[in-house]
Every structure is written in structure tokens, then in C-alpha cells.
Design a protein around this motif. Sequence first.
Motif, PDB file in Angstrom:
ATOM      1  N   ASN A   1       0.261   3.837   1.570  1.00  0.00           N
ATOM      2  CA  ASN A   1       0.164   4.426   2.914  1.00  0.00           C
ATOM      3  C   ASN A   1       1.036   3.700   3.927  1.00  0.00           C
ATOM      4  O   ASN A   1       1.059   4.105   5.100  1.00  0.00           O
TER       5      ASN A   1
ATOM      6  N   SER B   1       0.831  -1.197   0.000  1.00  0.00           N
ATOM      7  CA  SER B   1       0.000   0.000   0.000  1.00  0.00           C
ATOM      8  C   SER B   1       0.871   1.254   0.000  1.00  0.00           C
ATOM      9  O   SER B   1       1.917   1.305   0.656  1.00  0.00           O
TER      10      SER B   1
ATOM     11  N   GLN C   1      -5.891   0.265   8.064  1.00  0.00           N
ATOM     12  CA  GLN C   1      -5.582   0.030   6.654  1.00  0.00           C
ATOM     13  C   GLN C   1      -6.197  -1.274   6.161  1.00  0.00           C
ATOM     14  O   GLN C   1      -6.674  -1.358   5.025  1.00  0.00           O
TER      15      GLN C   1
ATOM     16  N   LYS D   1      -9.908  -0.813   5.512  1.00  0.00           N
ATOM     17  CA  LYS D   1     -10.191  -0.093   4.265  1.00  0.00           C
ATOM     18  C   LYS D   1     -10.046  -1.004   3.045  1.00  0.00           C
ATOM     19  O   LYS D   1     -10.686  -0.768   2.016  1.00  0.00           O
TER      20      LYS D   1
ATOM     21  N   ARG E   1       5.083   8.091  10.778  1.00  0.00           N
ATOM     22  CA  ARG E   1       4.353   8.922  11.743  1.00  0.00           C
ATOM     23  C   ARG E   1       4.513   8.376  13.162  1.00  0.00           C
ATOM     24  O   ARG E   1       4.684   9.137  14.112  1.00  0.00           O
TER      25      ARG E   1
ATOM     26  N   PRO F   1       4.407   5.989   4.988  1.00  0.00           N
ATOM     27  CA  PRO F   1       4.004   7.166   5.777  1.00  0.00           C
ATOM     28  C   PRO F   1       3.425   6.807   7.136  1.00  0.00           C
ATOM     29  O   PRO F   1       3.671   7.513   8.121  1.00  0.00           O
ATOM     30  N   GLY F   2       2.660   5.699   7.216  1.00  0.00           N
ATOM     31  CA  GLY F   2       2.089   5.297   8.496  1.00  0.00           C
ATOM     32  C   GLY F   2       3.153   4.898   9.494  1.00  0.00           C
ATOM     33  O   GLY F   2       3.075   5.244  10.679  1.00  0.00           O
TER      34      GLY F   2
END
Length: 365
Positions: A143, A141, A178, A181, A150, A146-147
Motif C-alpha cells: 500500500n 508494504s 498504515q 494496521k 493518491r 498507492p498511498g
Amino acid sequence: MADRRELWRSLETISLHCVDVPWLVRGDFNAVRYISEICGASGDIRMAMEEFNICIQNAGLLPLPMQGEWYTWHNCSVSPRNLWKRLDRMLINDRWMERFPNSFYSSLTTRTSDHSPLVLYGDRQQQLGGMFRFDNYLTLSPNFIPGVQRVWQHNIIGVPMYVVTRKLKALNAVFREQRRKKGDLTHNVQLAKGFLEMAQTLVSSNKGDELFLQLEHCCRIVFAKAAKLEQVMLRQRAKMQWMKGGDQCSRVFFHKIAQRTSARRILEITDDQGVTHMDPGEVTNEFVSYYQNLLGGERRRDVIDIRFLRPKARHLLNEEDTSSLLLPFTPADVKQAVFDIAEDKAPGPDGYSSGFFKAAWPIVG
């Protein structure tokens, strides 16, 4: 002393009813855990310190990460009997750590009171649905990186291994979201397959139509991506050997290990001279010194003639091989050890596979 013992018994009793709920205990305990929590001349506190630590172990409590002033109480004296102690603290159980992995407290500077105010900083409660397991398809993914970034940039107070475990726990909620989703991958594959078949039917009935050809091409890409994600998930879960009731068994097993480990903690030790050591660092050094004398000493200096071993030894290391074995570990050695593990191997008790560490190595390495 008697009032404190009554408090310790009360905490141990309450802990029996807080096994499955988040629990935080805070305030002025009027006792320290270690000698390092005192600055100045103080009386003999070994008995009070030992009883406090035993209570914390029996109640299954853990220290909540702290920032700010180390000493939380001052006797407000300007004489040579100036005394500082860490009497105020916050303690939590493992359920609190699971629900609020990013929570911590700050010890502020004393003002009107001789005690420091303690401020608790919490985070959003996490509703956990069983034991966490990381699915390797999440690394595909956009994301994912970035996840991880963070969460990994948060500043957590503690030893390195403690910091890593806390950050991994904090990532659980990120990856659960995630995964939610993404939806049901098997269902998505069936939908993508249906779209592809429909597009192929339209193309065959409208030969040469550029729009329908593009539609078929898009459906092929969607179906291929969905099928790839499902294949990664099924292969990994087959290695995990999921079974009915596995979550509950694993949780009970590792909880028992944690209880057994905490019960074996050694708070003090007496050396050969009859001196009792209670500081954690001194206890550790005394153990190391004892076994160094037991296993080392003069015998380690005896020179063995290798010629007596050569006739009976089938394989002997040369000096170059021996030197390489004695080299200290490097970051490259650690990375190679991690990357040698297959990505779909069953994860450890924290639920993270080697595939996660490989994909996130630029951040977590």
C-alpha cells in the motif's frame, strides 16, 4: 485607519490564546499585503500595507492556499478610475495547517456584492499523537506506492517547496494509519515465533505428513517477514536516538526558529537613490544588486597569473575539473545526492527519512 489598527491589536491579542488550537481568520480586511494585489489608480497605501503585514507576522498567521479570482473587490466603476483590490482572504496558524493539511479556499466571481464570496474546503481532522516519524519498514508494504500517489496527485497552489511540504504533511495521516494496521511488530514477531515452534513440533510428531510440512513452511515465511520488519524498525530507531521528551523539545525548537525567521522578514528597502521599494520582488532584486556591486564590480575582471600561485599550491585543478565544477545541477545530480544518504539515517524535522524518498522517488523525485 484607526478602526483597522484596533482590529490588528485585537488579532494579536487573540493569537496569544490560539497557540495550541487550530485558528482561521477570514473576511474583508480592507487592506492589501502587496502592491501586486491592486489593479488601477489608488492612493498612498504603504502605511496601511505595512501595518497589515506586521499584524500578520505578530499573530503568527499564514495564508491559506487559494484558488479562483485573484482580486476580490471591485469599485463597480466604468470610468478611468476603475479599481480592483484583493481585500478578502483567509489566514491560518500552524496548528490549523497540521490538523487540516489539505484545506483551501476558493474565491468566486462577484455577483450581487462588490466583494467575492469565499468558500472554504476542508478535510478530515487529523488527531496527531506527537511528532511524526516515518518508519522505513512501511516502504515494504504493497500500500506504500498507492498511498503516496493518491496524495501527490492533488493540486496545491504555491511555490514548489511549499507544495512539497504540504503534501508531505498530508502523507502523515496515511502512514500513521498504515503503521496502526501493522500493530506492535515486536509482539507480532513473538506470535510468529510461537506458531513456527508449534508447527515444528507437529511436523516432528507426524513425520512425512505433507500438510504439516506445508504448515511449517508457511510459519517460517511469516516469522521471517515479521522479523525483517522488526529489524528494519529497530535499526532506524536506534539511529534516531529517541529520548524522553524529545517530541516536545523538537516542536518548541522548530517553533522558535519559525518565529525568529518571520520576525526578520524585510518588508521594504531604500536604494542608493533614496527610492523605497515595497514589492517583494523589488526588495529581493535590490539586495542582489547591492551585493553584486559589493562583491563583484571591477575587481572580478582582474586577471591573476596562475604562475605566482603554482609554487605554493600543492593541488591545482585543470581546466576539465574546473569546467565540471561550474556545470549546472541536473536531476541526476540531485538523485545521486539523495541516494548517497543511508536509509536508516536520522530523519529531518519533517520526520521523513532518506529511505522514504528513495522508495518513492518515481513519484516524488
